[in-house]
Design a protein around this motif. Structure first.
Motif, PDB file in Angstrom:
ATOM      1  N   ASP A  58      15.541  11.027  10.046  1.00 30.46           N
ATOM      2  CA  ASP A  58      14.476  10.915  11.039  1.00 30.46           C
ATOM      3  C   ASP A  58      13.230  10.246  10.453  1.00 30.46           C
ATOM      4  O   ASP A  58      13.007  10.252   9.239  1.00 30.46           O
ATOM      5  N   ALA A  59      12.470   9.659  11.349  1.00 28.97           N
ATOM      6  CA  ALA A  59      11.346   8.822  10.936  1.00 28.97           C
ATOM      7  C   ALA A  59      10.168   9.088  11.860  1.00 28.97           C
ATOM      8  O   ALA A  59      10.179   8.694  13.025  1.00 28.97           O
ATOM      9  N   LEU A  60       9.157   9.791  11.370  1.00 28.84           N
ATOM     10  CA  LEU A  60       8.002  10.207  12.158  1.00 28.84           C
ATOM     11  C   LEU A  60       7.375   9.026  12.896  1.00 28.84           C
ATOM     12  O   LEU A  60       7.420   7.892  12.427  1.00 28.84           O
ATOM     13  N   PHE A  61       6.724   9.321  14.035  1.00 27.86           N
ATOM     14  CA  PHE A  61       6.357   8.252  14.956  1.00 27.86           C
ATOM     15  C   PHE A  61       4.976   7.648  14.753  1.00 27.86           C
ATOM     16  O   PHE A  61       4.826   6.452  14.577  1.00 27.86           O
ATOM     17  N   PHE A  62       3.930   8.445  14.771  1.00 28.39           N
ATOM     18  CA  PHE A  62       2.594   7.886  14.959  1.00 28.39           C
ATOM     19  C   PHE A  62       2.032   7.166  13.741  1.00 28.39           C
ATOM     20  O   PHE A  62       1.162   6.323  13.872  1.00 28.39           O
ATOM     21  N   ASN A  63       2.491   7.498  12.560  1.00 28.07           N
ATOM     22  CA  ASN A  63       1.939   6.905  11.343  1.00 28.07           C
ATOM     23  C   ASN A  63       3.045   6.383  10.433  1.00 28.07           C
ATOM     24  O   ASN A  63       3.274   6.926   9.343  1.00 28.07           O
ATOM     25  N   PRO A  64       3.762   5.331  10.842  1.00 34.17           N
ATOM     26  CA  PRO A  64       4.836   4.814   9.980  1.00 34.17           C
ATOM     27  C   PRO A  64       4.368   4.473   8.568  1.00 34.17           C
ATOM     28  O   PRO A  64       5.060   4.772   7.590  1.00 34.17           O
ATOM     29  N   ASP A  65       3.204   3.845   8.449  1.00 31.75           N
ATOM     30  CA  ASP A  65       2.717   3.476   7.113  1.00 31.75           C
ATOM     31  C   ASP A  65       2.462   4.707   6.257  1.00 31.75           C
ATOM     32  O   ASP A  65       2.737   4.712   5.052  1.00 31.75           O
ATOM     33  N   LYS A  66       1.935   5.764   6.879  1.00 31.97           N
ATOM     34  CA  LYS A  66       1.694   7.001   6.143  1.00 31.97           C
ATOM     35  C   LYS A  66       3.007   7.637   5.707  1.00 31.97           C
ATOM     36  O   LYS A  66       3.093   8.235   4.628  1.00 31.97           O
ATOM     37  N   VAL A  83      18.692   7.911   9.052  1.00 40.38           N
ATOM     38  CA  VAL A  83      19.666   8.576   9.916  1.00 40.38           C
ATOM     39  C   VAL A  83      18.899   9.313  11.008  1.00 40.38           C
ATOM     40  O   VAL A  83      18.129  10.235  10.712  1.00 40.38           O
ATOM     41  N   ASN A  84      19.090   8.909  12.259  1.00 41.45           N
ATOM     42  CA  ASN A  84      18.397   9.546  13.377  1.00 41.45           C
ATOM     43  C   ASN A  84      19.239  10.679  13.952  1.00 41.45           C
ATOM     44  O   ASN A  84      20.400  10.482  14.305  1.00 41.45           O
ATOM     45  N   ARG A  89      11.193   9.405  20.419  1.00 43.55           N
ATOM     46  CA  ARG A  89      10.312   8.497  19.686  1.00 43.55           C
ATOM     47  C   ARG A  89       9.625   9.155  18.494  1.00 43.55           C
ATOM     48  O   ARG A  89       9.304   8.482  17.507  1.00 43.55           O
ATOM     49  N   ASP A  90       9.377  10.474  18.565  1.00 40.24           N
ATOM     50  CA  ASP A  90       8.712  11.132  17.441  1.00 40.24           C
ATOM     51  C   ASP A  90       9.663  11.333  16.255  1.00 40.24           C
ATOM     52  O   ASP A  90       9.252  11.857  15.218  1.00 40.24           O
ATOM     53  N   HIS A  91      10.911  10.889  16.395  1.00 42.63           N
ATOM     54  CA  HIS A  91      11.868  10.940  15.292  1.00 42.63           C
ATOM     55  C   HIS A  91      12.414   9.559  14.933  1.00 42.63           C
ATOM     56  O   HIS A  91      13.211   9.440  14.004  1.00 42.63           O
ATOM     57  N   THR A  92      12.003   8.544  15.674  1.00 42.85           N
ATOM     58  CA  THR A  92      12.545   7.192  15.455  1.00 42.85           C
ATOM     59  C   THR A  92      11.466   6.133  15.276  1.00 42.85           C
ATOM     60  O   THR A  92      11.776   4.971  15.008  1.00 42.85           O
ATOM     61  N   GLY A  93      10.199   6.514  15.408  1.00 43.44           N
ATOM     62  CA  GLY A  93       9.134   5.525  15.477  1.00 43.44           C
ATOM     63  C   GLY A  93       8.939   4.677  14.239  1.00 43.44           C
ATOM     64  O   GLY A  93       8.439   3.561  14.319  1.00 43.44           O
ATOM     65  N   GLY A 134      14.157  -1.642  14.749  1.00 45.02           N
ATOM     66  CA  GLY A 134      14.470  -0.274  14.377  1.00 45.02           C
ATOM     67  C   GLY A 134      15.622   0.341  15.139  1.00 45.02           C
ATOM     68  O   GLY A 134      15.921   1.530  14.972  1.00 45.02           O
ATOM     69  N   TRP A 135      16.290  -0.458  15.970  1.00 44.15           N
ATOM     70  CA  TRP A 135      17.439   0.080  16.693  1.00 44.15           C
ATOM     71  C   TRP A 135      18.604   0.305  15.730  1.00 44.15           C
ATOM     72  O   TRP A 135      18.808  -0.490  14.792  1.00 44.15           O
ATOM     73  N   PRO A 136      19.367   1.362  15.927  1.00 43.52           N
ATOM     74  CA  PRO A 136      20.501   1.622  15.028  1.00 43.52           C
ATOM     75  C   PRO A 136      21.508   0.483  15.001  1.00 43.52           C
ATOM     76  O   PRO A 136      21.826  -0.112  16.039  1.00 43.52           O
TER      77      PRO A 136
END
Length: 299
Positions: A58-66, A83-84, A89-93, A134-136
């Protein structure tokens, strides 16, 4: 408790201000094992460090750079796979950011389809899909392994539950189960039942909980999609609550009570199965469960 605005279709908070929105808070790093850490800012991600590269679940949404900074603070090794666990969106952003650095994105085919579609936020506004980058590009619809040298995980697709396209992630060597939004440890379920894609199932989610409980032991560390680390004993208590509240709401629906009347009964007032400190969504959850039972959609 913080009051959040929820739609069963995906979690988005009303204010972008970091003081009110945990998604904008600094990312917290919590060790799980020697090679696994949980990265949290509203939702949770898990970083597994192998010999030469890493896997990010999973990949946090609002702060990708962070998030990228938080990953680099743990290891200089590149992320080989994102791996999603599901499509929200809060897990794929941050998928696109890591894909741009060479990572391959993995999900179920249903999650990949949802990720590529517009979605609806709690205010009824249509949101575009995340960046196509970012699509699988790798999808699995049966139990599979995702591996890098020195680390591997079992990718376990499940039936429609929190939504369609969810997967459990199990690290066998580490004895760690990652549940994504199949479980929120610090609040009551948030699932796409009567809202959003209307592709979730309360009973399906219960069956997945039972599957998860059956595949782990008392030493397993469980990572929820939101909230703190948990374990098998807490999952068992949570499932008992879900069964009890379902049966209670069914009785009130059969008795002809309205949604407002059932919510006003505060049927969860004495429940202690949820970790403290999370959003107070008990009334929203009971109201949504009432609608699912009443309409047959999402139950």
């Amino acid at each position: 408790m913080m009051k959040a605005i929820y739609l069963l279709a995906g979690l988005v908070l009303a204010s972008p201000d970091a003081a009110q929105n945990p998604f904008m808070a600094p990312i917290k790093t919590t060790p799980i094992t020697a090679d696994l850490v949980m990265l949290s800012a509203g939702s949770n991600a898990v970083l597994a460090v192998g010999d030469k590269s890493a896997i990010l679940v999973d990949a946090l949404f609002f702060n990708p750079d962070k998030l990228a900074e938080a990953v680099r603070a743990v290891t200089p090794k590149p992320v080989a796979f994102v791996v999603n666990t599901h499509a929200h969106r809060d897990h794929t952003g941050a998928n696109a950011l890591f894909a741009g650095m060479g990572a391959k994105v993995v999900s179920t085919s249903a999650a990949a389809r949802r990720i590529a579609e517009p979605s609806t936020n709690p205010r009824g506004e249509t949101q575009p899909p995340i960046d196509k980058a970012g699509w699988p590009t790798i999808t699995y619809d049966k139990a599979s392994k995702v591996s890098v040298p020195g680390e591997s995980l079992n990718f376990l697709p499940v039936e429609p539950s929190h939504m369609d396209g969810d997967a459990l992630i199990f690290f066998p060597r580490q004895n760690v189960l990652v549940m994504g939004d199949l479980h929120h440890s610090h609040e009551y379920p948030v699932y796409d039942g009567v809202s959003g894609c209307k592709c979730g199932s309360y009973e399906g989610n219960l069956r997945v909980y039972r599957r998860a409980i059956g595949m782990i032991d008392d030493a397993t560390k469980v990572v929820p999609g939101h909230g703190g680390l948990t374990n098998r004993a807490e999952l068992i208590a949570y499932v008992a609550m879900l069964e009890k509240i379902r049966d209670a709401v069914k009785r009130e629906v059969a008795a002809g009570k309205s949604r407002q009347e059932v919510v006003a009964m505060h049927l969860l007032a004495d429940d202690r199965s949820v970790q403290p400190g999370g959003p107070d969504n008990a009334d929203a959850f009971v109201g949504a469960l009432y609608e699912a039972i009443k309409t047959g959609v999402g139950i």
